[in-house]
Design a protein around this motif. Structure first.
Motif, PDB file in Angstrom:
ATOM      1  N   UNK A 140      43.017  36.388  36.342  1.00 48.53           N
ATOM      2  CA  UNK A 140      42.025  37.399  36.704  1.00 48.53           C
ATOM      3  C   UNK A 140      40.656  36.864  36.306  1.00 48.53           C
ATOM      4  N   UNK A 141      39.894  36.430  37.302  1.00 46.95           N
ATOM      5  CA  UNK A 141      38.561  35.886  37.041  1.00 46.95           C
ATOM      6  C   UNK A 141      37.491  36.975  37.060  1.00 46.95           C
ATOM      7  N   UNK A 142      37.755  38.047  37.761  1.00 46.99           N
ATOM      8  CA  UNK A 142      36.812  39.172  37.861  1.00 46.99           C
ATOM      9  C   UNK A 142      37.367  40.319  37.023  1.00 46.99           C
ATOM     10  N   UNK A 143      36.806  40.533  35.835  1.00 48.65           N
ATOM     11  CA  UNK A 143      37.360  41.555  34.936  1.00 48.65           C
ATOM     12  C   UNK A 143      37.181  42.970  35.473  1.00 48.65           C
ATOM     13  N   UNK A 144      36.292  43.138  36.451  1.00 49.63           N
ATOM     14  CA  UNK A 144      36.106  44.469  37.038  1.00 49.63           C
ATOM     15  C   UNK A 144      37.084  44.729  38.181  1.00 49.63           C
ATOM     16  N   UNK A 184      52.316  43.117  47.187  1.00 52.59           N
ATOM     17  CA  UNK A 184      51.588  44.277  46.661  1.00 52.59           C
ATOM     18  C   UNK A 184      50.161  43.958  46.222  1.00 52.59           C
ATOM     19  N   UNK A 185      49.933  42.753  45.766  1.00 47.63           N
ATOM     20  CA  UNK A 185      48.647  42.403  45.172  1.00 47.63           C
ATOM     21  C   UNK A 185      47.438  42.740  46.056  1.00 47.63           C
ATOM     22  N   UNK A 186      47.450  42.379  47.339  1.00 49.40           N
ATOM     23  CA  UNK A 186      46.274  42.673  48.175  1.00 49.40           C
ATOM     24  C   UNK A 186      45.993  44.175  48.343  1.00 49.40           C
ATOM     25  N   UNK A 187      46.975  45.006  48.100  1.00 48.83           N
ATOM     26  CA  UNK A 187      46.785  46.462  48.189  1.00 48.83           C
ATOM     27  C   UNK A 187      46.016  46.990  46.978  1.00 48.83           C
ATOM     28  N   UNK A 188      45.903  46.182  45.924  1.00 47.00           N
ATOM     29  CA  UNK A 188      45.301  46.619  44.666  1.00 47.00           C
ATOM     30  C   UNK A 188      44.020  45.863  44.312  1.00 47.00           C
ATOM     31  N   UNK A 189      43.765  44.740  44.960  1.00 46.37           N
ATOM     32  CA  UNK A 189      42.607  43.905  44.613  1.00 46.37           C
ATOM     33  C   UNK A 189      41.861  43.477  45.866  1.00 46.37           C
ATOM     34  N   UNK A 190      40.547  43.384  45.733  1.00 46.01           N
ATOM     35  CA  UNK A 190      39.745  42.919  46.869  1.00 46.01           C
ATOM     36  C   UNK A 190      39.624  41.402  46.898  1.00 46.01           C
ATOM     37  N   UNK A 191      40.003  40.724  45.785  1.00 45.39           N
ATOM     38  CA  UNK A 191      39.926  39.265  45.728  1.00 45.39           C
ATOM     39  C   UNK A 191      41.301  38.653  45.948  1.00 45.39           C
ATOM     40  N   UNK A 192      41.300  37.426  46.424  1.00 40.18           N
ATOM     41  CA  UNK A 192      42.534  36.693  46.689  1.00 40.18           C
ATOM     42  C   UNK A 192      43.328  36.481  45.393  1.00 40.18           C
ATOM     43  N   UNK A 193      44.647  36.546  45.511  1.00 43.24           N
ATOM     44  CA  UNK A 193      45.548  36.296  44.386  1.00 43.24           C
ATOM     45  C   UNK A 193      45.395  34.849  43.923  1.00 43.24           C
ATOM     46  N   UNK A 194      45.157  34.662  42.634  1.00 41.84           N
ATOM     47  CA  UNK A 194      45.050  33.338  42.013  1.00 41.84           C
ATOM     48  C   UNK A 194      46.227  33.231  41.048  1.00 41.84           C
TER      49      UNK A 194
END
Length: 152
Positions: free
Chosen positions: A118-122, A100-110
């Motif tokens: 979460x390195x990008x708070x936005x 599910x993660x890639x459907x919600x975030x533009x950055x790679x799962x860390x």
């Protein structure tokens, strides 16, 4: 980063200003969506959602005086961390989250074993965190913990 806080509000007030909003929003998202029976407080010097001793008297196997942890949120030096014990203990939940993660975030799962960084708070996936919080009841977590984690 470790904070010496006596309450959730105290913890959040000690965070850098740019972290206060995102950590509070994660906390509210979890609190709003978590099934009944979990409690919130400071656990391991971070915000914790846990099974209280009144419900699970055995507590955490590493330290029985500690209630059974489930989800923690912390502001670390370079990221905000979400620790979810259910992801660590239940492969099906981990597989669902990773898919599910890639459907919600533009950055790679860390991610570590139970830690999502979460390195990008936005780009924090609040809707995914909300759905994740609904995935396990207190009793399901106790059963999973006893069968997968607790040393017998």
């Amino acid at each position: 980063m470790q904070y010496q806080a006596n309450s959730v509000a105290d913890y959040i007030s000690q965070l850098p200003e740019d972290r206060q909003g995102p950590v509070e929003k994660i906390r509210q998202t979890i609190a709003k969506n978590l099934p009944k029976g979990f409690e919130e407080g400071i656990l391991y010097k971070m915000i914790g959602f846990y099974v209280p001793h009144e419900v699970y008297p055995d507590g955490y196997h590493c330290d029985p005086k500690t209630p059974l942890p489930f989800i923690n949120v912390a502001s670390q030096k370079n990221f905000i961390a979400l620790y979810h014990s259910g992801i660590y203990a239940k492969k099906e939940l981990l597989d669902w989250f990773v898919a599910e993660y890639p459907k919600h975030c533009k950055y790679k799962l860390d991610m570590g074993k139970s830690c999502v960084r979460f390195k990008k708070v936005d780009d924090i996936p609040y809707n995914l965190i909300a759905e994740l919080a609904t995935k396990m009841t207190v009793q399901e977590w106790i059963d999973t913990y006893e069968s997968a984690v607790k040393k017998k």
